[in-house]
Scaffold this motif. Structure first.
Motif, short mmCIF file in Angstrom:
data_model
loop_
_atom_site.label_atom_id
_atom_site.label_comp_id
_atom_site.label_asym_id
_atom_site.label_seq_id
_atom_site.Cartn_x
_atom_site.Cartn_y
_atom_site.Cartn_z
N THR A 231 0.83 -1.19 0.00
CA THR A 231 0.00 0.00 0.00
C THR A 231 0.88 1.25 0.00
N GLY A 461 -5.90 3.26 -2.83
CA GLY A 461 -7.29 3.11 -2.41
C GLY A 461 -8.25 4.03 -3.14
N ASN A 494 -4.71 5.65 4.44
CA ASN A 494 -3.33 5.56 4.91
C ASN A 494 -3.24 5.37 6.41
N ASP A 498 -4.99 0.90 5.83
CA ASP A 498 -4.00 0.23 4.99
C ASP A 498 -3.09 -0.74 5.72
N LYS A 501 -4.72 -4.03 5.20
CA LYS A 501 -4.59 -4.37 3.78
C LYS A 501 -3.17 -4.82 3.46
N GLN A 502 -2.17 -4.15 4.06
CA GLN A 502 -0.78 -4.54 3.84
C GLN A 502 -0.52 -5.95 4.38
#
Length: 596
Positions: A231, A461, A494, A498, A501-502
């Motif tokens: 990300t 995103g 951010n 994220d 997601k990372q």
């Protein structure tokens, strides 16, 4: 150009499977006529074997049945195995005559007995893994073909021999762009070649246009490198091996009058060790890590590019002032020792020269690189499929995110290249440009705008900023307003989304310690603040303190004690705000995976 000759029919991939969900196993039944055997998967252990028939069925068993379009792979973890299957697909066009599909439905089949046999720690881990798998199911921009190697660009496909083309697709794949490389390993171990479906992440789109009496087909493909996938804020710069964050190969293919032409350019984060860790501020500071290693990491990155693309022209679009300026100085200084005829570096301060609206000034950049583009050409085949010329070098573009400024610049370069190709094969006159044909011009702009949006959504995103210029050829008030919305959305993702997601991305790429052993020790406990820090909790406390302060102020003129209370609540509100701001990194949604 037949890039997908297959001398071995047994290598054909299954295109349609009937999935039977029995209580103790999953059964994949080929319904495309390519095989008579069924793939059986244990729901308890994830073990796989081929069987000749379905298990006996009765009204009491009543298995669920659905059609799936491929198995992306298997994730084997300490807490169980997980099969990723394609439940829906869209045909989005063709690549050199072969159908390309986009994954529009992804499902995880759990093969997991840990909830009944595992410790509380492992059950907790299973819960955390489930959260990551939910995020993994939402992965955007996955594309595949049953017939052709989508991981290789046209020129590379042309150059390989028939023996290479006769291999199973997974053995032909370019490792950098094989998104499901790690997930395929269990299927490879079980020699299930007909289930090994290579997948890329990126974008794929075709457009067709009429230019006079000729038809022009333009295809635009993005292939995302998995070497440093991640990300926007959690993957910056390059790693010690030279893999750059947000590294994407963009290939534009033109077909007309029997000719096929291709041009490849790449984007990627500035290739040295630097980071920008979120801390709740709008624009966190840039930090160069291990500065002494920058030249060696950068050299490793460019040597790899030269090996794959030939000459490299690095176009650096960042500012010369502030934090970006410091990164620019490090980049320029680190690349200087390797500059040569085959490695060139051009800096173009996009924001200073073009501002927010004058993107036509990119012509100044084109004037600086025009000689390089003409010298290193593009890939071109004639009507007989014979190679007339080849691309001898690429352009490597970067800004900070390698999204917005980069996409505007890449679209400008690609447009000039396409015009040269159409002029060479006689579709365009010597001085013709795409803008002379309004319908072609409009669809071409949308093609590149969609390309930039797809790459941006996967990394940040949100769609790309400055997209209105790419899409319509000019800036607009609506476009500037959209950029404001996207910028705020990026801030939210951010800081508050994220990290998870990372972790999901790292999980799917095999960079997560739970894949090692079922008997592993639990990770070290986080500190007190890290254990309880939460942006939502902080916001609730600040809001509560502010509300009580206002309530006390309303009664302060009638009772002095309320004035004192309001001051206490105000102090608490300021104190919590200061504490959160001072510990901003702790209050963000950070990656929590323990790397291998």
């Amino acid at each position: 150009m037949d890039a997908a000759k297959d001398a071995n029919p047994s290598c054909k991939l299954h295109t349609r499977l009937r999935l039977w969900e029995f209580a103790d196993r999953y059964i994949f039944e080929p319904i495309d006529g390519l095989a008579d055997l069924y793939l059986s998967v244990s729901r308890a252990s994830g073990s796989m074997n081929l069987v000749e028939e379905l298990p006996p069925r009765s009204p009491s068993t009543n298995p669920k049945v659905q059609t799936v379009y491929g198995v992306i792979g298997v994730l084997k973890l300490a807490v169980g195995s997980y099969f990723f299957v394609i439940t829906d697909r869209d045909c989005v066009g063709s690549y050199l005559g072969h159908a390309i599909f986009k994954v529009t439905g992804l499902k995880v089949l759990r093969c997991n007995d840990s909830l009944t046999t595992s410790s509380e720690q492992q059950k907790k881990m299973e819960s955390e893994i489930s959260e990551l798998l939910d995020a993994a199911e939402k992965t955007m921009g996955l594309y595949f073909s049953y017939d052709i190697n989508l991981t290789l660009n046209s020129q590379s496909l042309y150059d390989v021999d028939d023996e290479f083309k006769s291999r199973p697709l997974w053995r032909q794949a370019e490792p950098r762009f094989l998104w499901n490389s790690y997930l395929l390993e269990p299927l490879i171990e079980n020699k299930l070649d007909q289930y090994l479906l290579p997948v890329i992440q990126g974008s794929f789109e075709n457009i067709q246009a009429e230019v006079g009496s000729e038809k022009v087909n333009v295809t635009l493909i993005a292939r995302r490198c998995t070497g440093r996938i991640g990300t926007r804020m959690w993957r910056r710069g390059a790693d010690s091996e030279g893999y750059a964050a947000n590294f994407v190969e963009s290939e534009q293919i033109m077909q007309s009058k029997g000719y096929t032409a291709s041009y490849v350019q790449v984007r990627g984060s500035m290739p040295f060790l630097w980071e920008q860790i979120v801390d709740l501020t709008y624009k966190p500071s840039f930090d160069v890590v291990r500065q002494e290693e920058a030249p060696s990491v950068l050299e490793r990155h460019f040597k790899d590019l030269q090996k794959k693309y030939g000459a490299v022209l690095a176009v650096d679009l960042v500012n010369t002032q502030g934090g970006e300026g410091r990164l620019h100085e490090r980049y320029a200084k680190s690349i200087e020792p390797i500059l040569s005829e085959d490695v060139r570096y051009v800096h173009f301060d996009f924001h200073r020269i073009c501002g927010h609206v004058h993107f036509e000034r990119l012509s100044q950049l084109y004037e600086q690189i025009e000689d390089y583009l003409k010298k290193h050409k593009y890939f071109l085949l004639n009507e007989k499929g014979e190679k007339i010329q080849e691309q001898l070098g690429t352009v490597r573009n970067n800004c900070i995110d390698c999204l917005d400024r980069t996409n505007v610049t890449q679209s400008m370069i690609a447009r000039r290249i396409l015009e040269s190709q159409l002029q060479q094969i006689g579709v365009f006159g010597v001085n013709d440009t795409i803008t002379k044909y309004p319908a072609f011009d409009a669809s071409y702009k949308v093609l590149w705008a969609n390309h930039g949006d797809a790459i941006s959504i996967q990394y940040s995103g949100t769609p790309a900023l400055k997209g209105d210029f790419v899409r319509y050829g000019k800036r607009s008030a609506q476009g500037i307003f959209n950029d404001l919305q996207y910028s705020l959305a990026r801030y939210y993702f951010n800081n508050f989304a994220d990290g998870t997601k990372q972790d999901a991305m790292d999980l799917l790429q095999g960079r997560y310690i739970t894949s090692v052993s079922r008997d592993m020790a639990p990770p070290a406990k986080a500190g007190f603040v890290e254990s309880y820090a939460s942006a939502r909790l902080a916001f609730a406390l600040v809001s509560g303190a502010f509300m009580f302060m206002m309530m006390s102020l309303r009664h302060a003129r009638h009772d002095a004690r309320h004035l004192l209370l309001s001051l206490l609540w105000a102090g608490l509100c300021i104190g919590i705000t200061h504490f959160v701001r001072s510990n901003g990194r702790v209050f963000t949604n950070r990656p929590r995976a323990h790397k291998l």
